[in-house]
Design an enzyme around this catalytic site. Sequence first.
Site: not given
Length: 226
Positions: A25, A100, A137, A170, A181
Amino acid sequence: MAAANARVGADAVRVIILGAPGAGKGTQAARLAAHLGVPKISTGEMLRTAVAKKTPLGEKVHPVMEKGNLVPDELLVALVRERIAEPDCDRGFVLDGFPRTLPQALGLEEMSERPRAWVVFDFEVPREELMKRLSGRRWCPTCQATFHLLNNPPRREGTCDECGTRLIQREDDHESVVAQRLHEYDESTFPLIEYYRTRARMIPIDANRPMDVVFGDLLLAIEVRA
Ligand code: AMP
């Protein structure tokens, strides 16, 4: 539009990107916003900035974020209301990571005109691919640019292309937090797909394809927008 009035103009381009963590996203939102000449509004980035600066908001949300939980709706709705009242949002914006939850979607509806004119993309990516993307990531703590060890590596290993900062993982991309998550996504965000199906232009996107191909689909959908 006056800053006191958080409603954006009726002809503005307003885009929502739904999708699980790791669906791409943020990357696509940044590209789309740059292409359209409107701001990208990423609530995750805004919150991470607040955490890094140790503002009162940051201190409040840090313990929630590091566990992979969602920050309370009232805080998010207030944050977005304030942001979209800024003059650079008059011509529209691309939302990344908001709404969300259902209360957030309702909050957003209250602050915008013609919700049916919104374009809502739903990024679909198989779960095992999401896990791969999240574990590979890498992120720049200075400018928040995102890379991937395999799919989108920086030009110089471990270094941000944009600002030269050392890239890190992260804290909420660590395996122990990712599961929570994804659970939050399944419980709170996935139901929004059904919600928007009847209320906006809802466009499913196969986001398990190369970045340029996905971006091409987004542009096509925006161009044919009513
Ligand atoms: P993201 O960068 O979009 O993956 O967001 C990172 C974290 O910020 C999430 O796991 C949540 O803790 C928090 N967050 C970001 N956006 C929202 C939102 N719209 N509602 C609640 N929490 C959010």
